[in-house]
Design a protein around this motif. Structure first.
Motif, PDB file in Angstrom:
ATOM      1  N   CYS A  57      47.473  55.517  13.556  1.00  0.00           N
ATOM      2  CA  CYS A  57      46.092  55.986  13.419  1.00  0.00           C
ATOM      3  C   CYS A  57      45.328  55.346  12.272  1.00  0.00           C
ATOM      4  CB  CYS A  57      46.064  57.504  13.264  1.00  0.00           C
ATOM      5  SG  CYS A  57      46.727  58.094  11.686  1.00  0.00           S
ATOM      6  N   GLY A  58      46.010  54.604  11.412  1.00  0.00           N
ATOM      7  CA  GLY A  58      45.344  53.965  10.298  1.00  0.00           C
ATOM      8  C   GLY A  58      45.208  54.833   9.055  1.00  0.00           C
TER       9      GLY A  58
ATOM     10  N   THR B  51      40.347  59.050   9.045  1.00  0.00           N
ATOM     11  CA  THR B  51      40.748  58.026   8.082  1.00  0.00           C
ATOM     12  C   THR B  51      39.570  57.553   7.245  1.00  0.00           C
ATOM     13  OG1 THR B  51      42.514  57.246   9.547  1.00  0.00           O
ATOM     14  CG2 THR B  51      41.811  55.751   7.815  1.00  0.00           C
ATOM     15  N   GLU B  52      38.402  57.375   7.874  1.00  0.00           N
ATOM     16  CA  GLU B  52      37.241  56.874   7.135  1.00  0.00           C
ATOM     17  C   GLU B  52      36.808  57.853   6.049  1.00  0.00           C
ATOM     18  OE1 GLU B  52      37.338  54.093   7.786  1.00  0.00           O
ATOM     19  OE2 GLU B  52      37.145  53.543   9.880  1.00  0.00           O
ATOM     20  N   LYS B  53      37.036  59.139   6.257  1.00  0.00           N
ATOM     21  CA  LYS B  53      36.728  60.109   5.217  1.00  0.00           C
ATOM     22  C   LYS B  53      37.560  59.835   3.976  1.00  0.00           C
ATOM     23  CE  LYS B  53      37.244  63.847   7.844  1.00  0.00           C
ATOM     24  NZ  LYS B  53      37.240  65.282   8.245  1.00  0.00           N
ATOM     25  N   LYS B  54      38.805  59.442   4.189  1.00  0.00           N
ATOM     26  CA  LYS B  54      39.685  59.115   3.065  1.00  0.00           C
ATOM     27  C   LYS B  54      39.266  57.799   2.422  1.00  0.00           C
ATOM     28  CE  LYS B  54      44.000  60.223   3.217  1.00  0.00           C
ATOM     29  NZ  LYS B  54      45.440  60.321   3.566  1.00  0.00           N
ATOM     30  N   HIS B  55      38.882  56.821   3.240  1.00  0.00           N
ATOM     31  CA  HIS B  55      38.444  55.533   2.698  1.00  0.00           C
ATOM     32  C   HIS B  55      37.210  55.709   1.809  1.00  0.00           C
ATOM     33  CE1 HIS B  55      40.459  52.867   6.009  1.00  0.00           C
ATOM     34  NE2 HIS B  55      41.320  53.451   5.208  1.00  0.00           N
TER      35      HIS B  55
ATOM     36  N   ALA C 142      43.931  49.195   7.984  1.00  0.00           N
ATOM     37  CA  ALA C 142      43.599  50.412   8.734  1.00  0.00           C
ATOM     38  C   ALA C 142      42.497  50.157   9.758  1.00  0.00           C
ATOM     39  CB  ALA C 142      43.176  51.524   7.775  1.00  0.00           C
ATOM     40  N   GLU C 143      41.482  49.389   9.360  1.00  0.00           N
ATOM     41  CA  GLU C 143      40.383  49.107  10.278  1.00  0.00           C
ATOM     42  C   GLU C 143      40.854  48.273  11.469  1.00  0.00           C
ATOM     43  OE1 GLU C 143      38.348  51.047   9.497  1.00  0.00           O
ATOM     44  OE2 GLU C 143      37.665  50.951   7.440  1.00  0.00           O
ATOM     45  N   LYS C 144      41.822  47.413  11.230  1.00  0.00           N
ATOM     46  CA  LYS C 144      42.384  46.625  12.334  1.00  0.00           C
ATOM     47  C   LYS C 144      43.095  47.541  13.334  1.00  0.00           C
ATOM     48  CE  LYS C 144      45.361  42.643  13.327  1.00  0.00           C
ATOM     49  NZ  LYS C 144      46.247  41.595  12.739  1.00  0.00           N
TER      50      LYS C 144
ATOM     51  N   VAL D 155      36.373  62.418  27.862  1.00  0.00           N
ATOM     52  CA  VAL D 155      37.183  61.206  27.811  1.00  0.00           C
ATOM     53  C   VAL D 155      38.187  61.377  26.672  1.00  0.00           C
ATOM     54  CG1 VAL D 155      37.160  58.688  27.774  1.00  0.00           C
ATOM     55  CG2 VAL D 155      35.139  59.944  28.549  1.00  0.00           C
ATOM     56  N   ASN D 156      39.341  61.920  26.994  1.00  0.00           N
ATOM     57  CA  ASN D 156      40.310  62.289  25.972  1.00  0.00           C
ATOM     58  C   ASN D 156      40.808  61.110  25.138  1.00  0.00           C
ATOM     59  OD1 ASN D 156      40.195  65.004  26.652  1.00  0.00           O
ATOM     60  ND2 ASN D 156      41.859  64.853  28.136  1.00  0.00           N
ATOM     61  N   ILE D 157      41.037  59.968  25.788  1.00  0.00           N
ATOM     62  CA  ILE D 157      41.564  58.829  25.043  1.00  0.00           C
ATOM     63  C   ILE D 157      40.558  58.335  24.004  1.00  0.00           C
ATOM     64  CG2 ILE D 157      40.772  57.071  26.690  1.00  0.00           C
ATOM     65  CD1 ILE D 157      43.391  55.576  26.109  1.00  0.00           C
ATOM     66  N   ALA D 158      39.272  58.419  24.321  1.00  0.00           N
ATOM     67  CA  ALA D 158      38.240  58.039  23.363  1.00  0.00           C
ATOM     68  C   ALA D 158      38.152  59.055  22.234  1.00  0.00           C
ATOM     69  CB  ALA D 158      36.889  57.911  24.058  1.00  0.00           C
ATOM     70  N   MET D 159      38.265  60.332  22.580  1.00  0.00           N
ATOM     71  CA  MET D 159      38.239  61.375  21.562  1.00  0.00           C
ATOM     72  C   MET D 159      39.361  61.170  20.555  1.00  0.00           C
ATOM     73  SD  MET D 159      37.327  64.810  23.791  1.00  0.00           S
ATOM     74  CE  MET D 159      37.553  65.858  22.359  1.00  0.00           C
ATOM     75  N   MET D 160      40.537  60.820  21.051  1.00  0.00           N
ATOM     76  CA  MET D 160      41.675  60.598  20.170  1.00  0.00           C
ATOM     77  C   MET D 160      41.438  59.397  19.258  1.00  0.00           C
ATOM     78  SD  MET D 160      45.679  59.899  21.154  1.00  0.00           S
ATOM     79  CE  MET D 160      45.796  61.485  21.992  1.00  0.00           C
ATOM     80  N   SER D 161      40.980  58.292  19.839  1.00  0.00           N
ATOM     81  CA  SER D 161      40.744  57.085  19.055  1.00  0.00           C
ATOM     82  C   SER D 161      39.639  57.299  18.026  1.00  0.00           C
ATOM     83  CB  SER D 161      40.382  55.929  19.991  1.00  0.00           C
ATOM     84  OG  SER D 161      40.389  54.699  19.305  1.00  0.00           O
ATOM     85  N   PHE D 162      38.571  57.956  18.433  1.00  0.00           N
ATOM     86  CA  PHE D 162      37.472  58.231  17.504  1.00  0.00           C
ATOM     87  C   PHE D 162      37.934  59.145  16.371  1.00  0.00           C
ATOM     88  CE2 PHE D 162      34.165  57.675  21.118  1.00  0.00           C
ATOM     89  CZ  PHE D 162      34.107  56.309  20.888  1.00  0.00           C
ATOM     90  N   ASN D 163      38.725  60.160  16.707  1.00  0.00           N
ATOM     91  CA  ASN D 163      39.154  61.110  15.685  1.00  0.00           C
ATOM     92  C   ASN D 163      40.089  60.453  14.673  1.00  0.00           C
ATOM     93  OD1 ASN D 163      39.299  63.941  14.653  1.00  0.00           O
ATOM     94  ND2 ASN D 163      41.467  63.699  15.161  1.00  0.00           N
ATOM     95  N   TYR D 164      40.984  59.598  15.150  1.00  0.00           N
ATOM     96  CA  TYR D 164      41.866  58.877  14.229  1.00  0.00           C
ATOM     97  C   TYR D 164      41.028  58.126  13.190  1.00  0.00           C
ATOM     98  CZ  TYR D 164      46.111  59.500  17.117  1.00  0.00           C
ATOM     99  OH  TYR D 164      47.190  60.010  17.788  1.00  0.00           O
ATOM    100  N   ALA D 165      40.018  57.404  13.670  1.00  0.00           N
ATOM    101  CA  ALA D 165      39.181  56.624  12.761  1.00  0.00           C
ATOM    102  C   ALA D 165      38.346  57.541  11.864  1.00  0.00           C
ATOM    103  CB  ALA D 165      38.268  55.697  13.561  1.00  0.00           C
ATOM    104  N   PHE D 166      37.768  58.577  12.439  1.00  0.00           N
ATOM    105  CA  PHE D 166      36.916  59.499  11.685  1.00  0.00           C
ATOM    106  C   PHE D 166      37.666  60.120  10.506  1.00  0.00           C
ATOM    107  CE2 PHE D 166      35.214  64.007  11.529  1.00  0.00           C
ATOM    108  CZ  PHE D 166      34.117  63.702  10.744  1.00  0.00           C
TER     109      PHE D 166
END
Length: 207
Positions: free
Chosen positions: A180-181, A147-151, A72-74, A134-145
């Motif tokens: 999204c991981g 997922t990390e809550k689940k991790h 997922a982190e990859k 910066v929408n593309i950054a918001m999307m990438s950050f949110n995907y990780a955010f």
């Protein structure tokens, strides 16, 4: 095809004499993406090493969790990298540095890392990206955010299982969304709960 189109569009804009807003790579959002890429790349390598250690200590199911999280982190690192490239910014060269200890301490390390990302890092990065639109950054950050809550929860459960000699009751299968991981303990739903990607595009890791 999309990559080629983006490159052609960027070349056309430069030819006209316009400079993309983020091309200089000096905005806070770009710096956040670079930091996030470094962090996720390091986590990918670290969790893979933690998985190896868990196997050596006979904790196959904890190793499987680390392997799923590493995958997922990859994906998160790849998303951050793609965002940086689309914004015309530099992608950092990462040389992961971390310590590998016993599995119990490795789980505590993982929990601490995920807790920081959930409580501080990604919320701040999302605020910066929203402010700079910066929408593309918001999307990438949110995907990780998300997922990390689940991790964080998965690692906390694993540590609890280890402390109570219940490791054998841990999941023997995980599914990871390749977009999204998002990480599922056991069989995931028909579509990802974060990005709606169909289950057939998940990767399955099992014993």
């Amino acid at each position: 095809m999309k990559k080629e189109f983006s490159s052609l569009l960027l070349a056309f804009v430069l030819m006209l004499g316009f400079t993309p807003v983020f091309a200089a790579g000096n905005t806070q959002t770009v710096k956040d993406l670079q930091d996030a890429f470094t962090g996720e790349s390091t986590a990918h390598a670290k969790y893979a090493a933690f998985a190896k250690k868990a196997k050596e200590e006979g904790y196959a199911k904890i190793a499987l969790l680390f392997e799923a999280a590493s995958r997922a982190e990859k994906i998160h690192a790849g998303n951050h990298q793609a965002a940086l490239k689309q914004l015309g910014a530099d992608v950092p060269v990462v040389n992961p540095e971390f310590d590998v200890k016993g599995t119990r301490d490795n789980l505590k390390d993982a929990i601490a890392g995920e807790s920081y990302e959930v409580a501080t890092m990604y919320p701040n990065f999302l605020k910066d990206a929203s402010k700079e639109k910066v929408n593309i950054a918001m999307m990438s950050f949110n995907y990780a955010f998300q997922t990390e809550k689940k991790h964080k929860e998965l690692y906390e459960n694993a540590l609890n299982s280890l402390d109570n000699n219940q490791v054998n009751s841990m999941p023997s299968l995980y599914q990871v969304c390749l977009v999204c991981g998002n990480t599922y303990a056991g069989q995931g739903p028909a579509r990802c709960g974060i990005c709606m990607t169909p289950n057939e595009k998940f990767v399955t890791l099992k014993l």
